[in-house]
Write a protein that holds these residues in place. Sequence first.
Motif, PDB file in Angstrom:
ATOM      1  N   ASP A 203      -2.147  45.065   1.954  1.00 40.86           N
ATOM      2  CA  ASP A 203      -0.893  44.591   2.548  1.00 40.86           C
ATOM      3  C   ASP A 203      -0.775  44.956   4.024  1.00 40.86           C
ATOM      4  N   ILE A 204      -1.444  46.036   4.434  1.00 37.10           N
ATOM      5  CA  ILE A 204      -1.245  46.509   5.805  1.00 37.10           C
ATOM      6  C   ILE A 204      -2.228  45.902   6.799  1.00 37.10           C
ATOM      7  N   TYR A 205      -3.426  45.525   6.337  1.00 39.10           N
ATOM      8  CA  TYR A 205      -4.432  45.123   7.323  1.00 39.10           C
ATOM      9  C   TYR A 205      -4.059  43.854   8.110  1.00 39.10           C
ATOM     10  N   PRO A 206      -3.419  42.825   7.502  1.00 41.10           N
ATOM     11  CA  PRO A 206      -3.048  41.667   8.333  1.00 41.10           C
ATOM     12  C   PRO A 206      -2.041  42.055   9.413  1.00 41.10           C
ATOM     13  N   ILE A 308       5.266  41.956   1.864  1.00 38.83           N
ATOM     14  CA  ILE A 308       4.856  40.891   2.789  1.00 38.83           C
ATOM     15  C   ILE A 308       5.762  40.782   4.008  1.00 38.83           C
ATOM     16  N   LEU A 309       6.872  41.531   4.030  1.00 34.66           N
ATOM     17  CA  LEU A 309       7.796  41.442   5.165  1.00 34.66           C
ATOM     18  C   LEU A 309       7.140  41.830   6.488  1.00 34.66           C
ATOM     19  N   PRO A 310       6.433  42.977   6.606  1.00 35.91           N
ATOM     20  CA  PRO A 310       5.828  43.318   7.905  1.00 35.91           C
ATOM     21  C   PRO A 310       4.844  42.261   8.405  1.00 35.91           C
ATOM     22  N   THR A 311       4.040  41.713   7.477  1.00 33.49           N
ATOM     23  CA  THR A 311       3.067  40.687   7.884  1.00 33.49           C
ATOM     24  C   THR A 311       3.782  39.428   8.373  1.00 33.49           C
ATOM     25  N   CYS A 312       4.803  38.998   7.646  1.00 34.98           N
ATOM     26  CA  CYS A 312       5.544  37.795   8.056  1.00 34.98           C
ATOM     27  C   CYS A 312       6.249  38.011   9.393  1.00 34.98           C
ATOM     28  N   TYR A 313       6.789  39.210   9.576  1.00 33.61           N
ATOM     29  CA  TYR A 313       7.473  39.512  10.851  1.00 33.61           C
ATOM     30  C   TYR A 313       6.481  39.473  12.013  1.00 33.61           C
TER      31      TYR A 313
END
Length: 388
Positions: A203-206, A308-313
Motif C-alpha cells: 500500500d505504501i510503495y505507490p 488507498i487514500l494516501p495513494t489517491c491523494y
Amino acid sequence: MQKFSDVLYGRVESDCDTNKPFKTLLHLYGLIGIKPKPKGFLPTLHMVIVWMAFGFTPLLSIVGFIRFQKTATITESLTRLQAVINAIFIVVKSLVVLVNLKRLENVEPVMKSLDERYNTTQERQQISDCVAACTRLYASMGCLYYSYGTLSILSALISHKQPFGVWYPFLDLISNPTIYFYTCLLLEACYGYFLLAAQYLHDIYPTLYMRTLRTQIQLLRARISRLGEDPDMSDKENHKELVECIDTHQKILQVVDMVGSVCSPTIFIQFSVVAIVHCICMVNLFIFADTINKVITILYYATVGMQILPTCYEASTLEMESSKLPDSIFHCNWLALDKRGRRLITFFIQRAQVEVSFVAIQMFEINLRTYVAIFEEAFTYGKSFTVH
C-alpha cells in the motif's frame, strides 16, 4: 548512516538522496521474502519458507472461515469474511510485486541522474524535505497498520477467540483447550504481522514514488522558470539548459511508466478489495450489526479506506502539479532564446501537456475522484440491501 528519528523530524542531511526511501522499501521487501534472485543458501531458504507461507494463506484462511461458521453469528461471519478476502489478495499482490520488482529497482539510477542536476541549497533542501515526508509516511502508515494488528490480538486475548481465524491442521491434535488457544494465538500473531508487513509495503510503495515524482516536477518547473533570466548566459548555454529540462521531463515520464506498470495491477486489486469489503461493511452495518458491532464496523470501514487514500491523494496532487508544467514553460523568458530554442519551447509545451497520471489496468484513473466513487457505490449497494 543518518538516524531514522533525524529524518522523521526533518533533520535531513543536505546531500540526501531521493533514492533513500526506495532503498528502504526494497530492503523491507527482501526481509519478507519478496526479492527477484536470492544469492546463497540461506537467502534462498528464507524465500522458499516465506512463499510457502504465502501459498498456504488462501487455503488456511478459507478452511478457517468455513470451520468458524459452526459457532459464529452472521455479524461475526461478515467481519471474518473481510479479513479472509484481504488475506487472499495480499498473496496475489505479493506475486505481482515479485514479478515486477526489477522495474522498481531500475528506477534508482534514473532518480540518481535527476538528483545530480540540482545543486543549489534550495533545491537540495527540497529533495531533503521530500525524503523526510516519505519517512513520515513510513512511520504514520506503519503505526496505523500495526496498531490494528495489535488491537486485534489484544481483543482476541480478552474474548478468548482467535484474532484472524486461520486454520492450523496440526494443532487440532492438542487436546488441552488452554494450550490450544495460546498456541493458536502465538501463531496468528506471527502470521498476522507477517501478512500485515506485506500489506503495508504494497500500500505504501505507490505513494512513495508518486510523492517523489511530484517533487521532481516541482524542481523542473522552478528550473524552467529561470530559463533565459540570466543575462550572463550565452545562447548556447541557454539552449543546453533547455535541452536538459526536456531530458529531465523525459526521464520523469520514464519513471512514471516503470512505476505505473507495477502499480497498475496492484492498485486495481486493492481497489477491488476495498470495494468488496466496503459493500460487506455496509450490509453488516445496515442489517445485522448491533450497536457495538456497528462501531467496530465503522472503524474497520475507515481503516480499509485508509489503505488507498494516501495513494489517491498523491496521484491527484501529481496530476495537478504536472498540469502546471505547460504554464511554467510558457511564462519563462523564451524571448531571450535564439530561434532554435524557441522551436524547442514549442515542442516542449506540446509534450508537457501529456498528463502525468496512473491508471489501474486501463480501466479507471487512480485519484481522489475514483476513491470517492468507490465509497459512494459501496454505500449505494449497502442501502439497496436494506430496501430489499
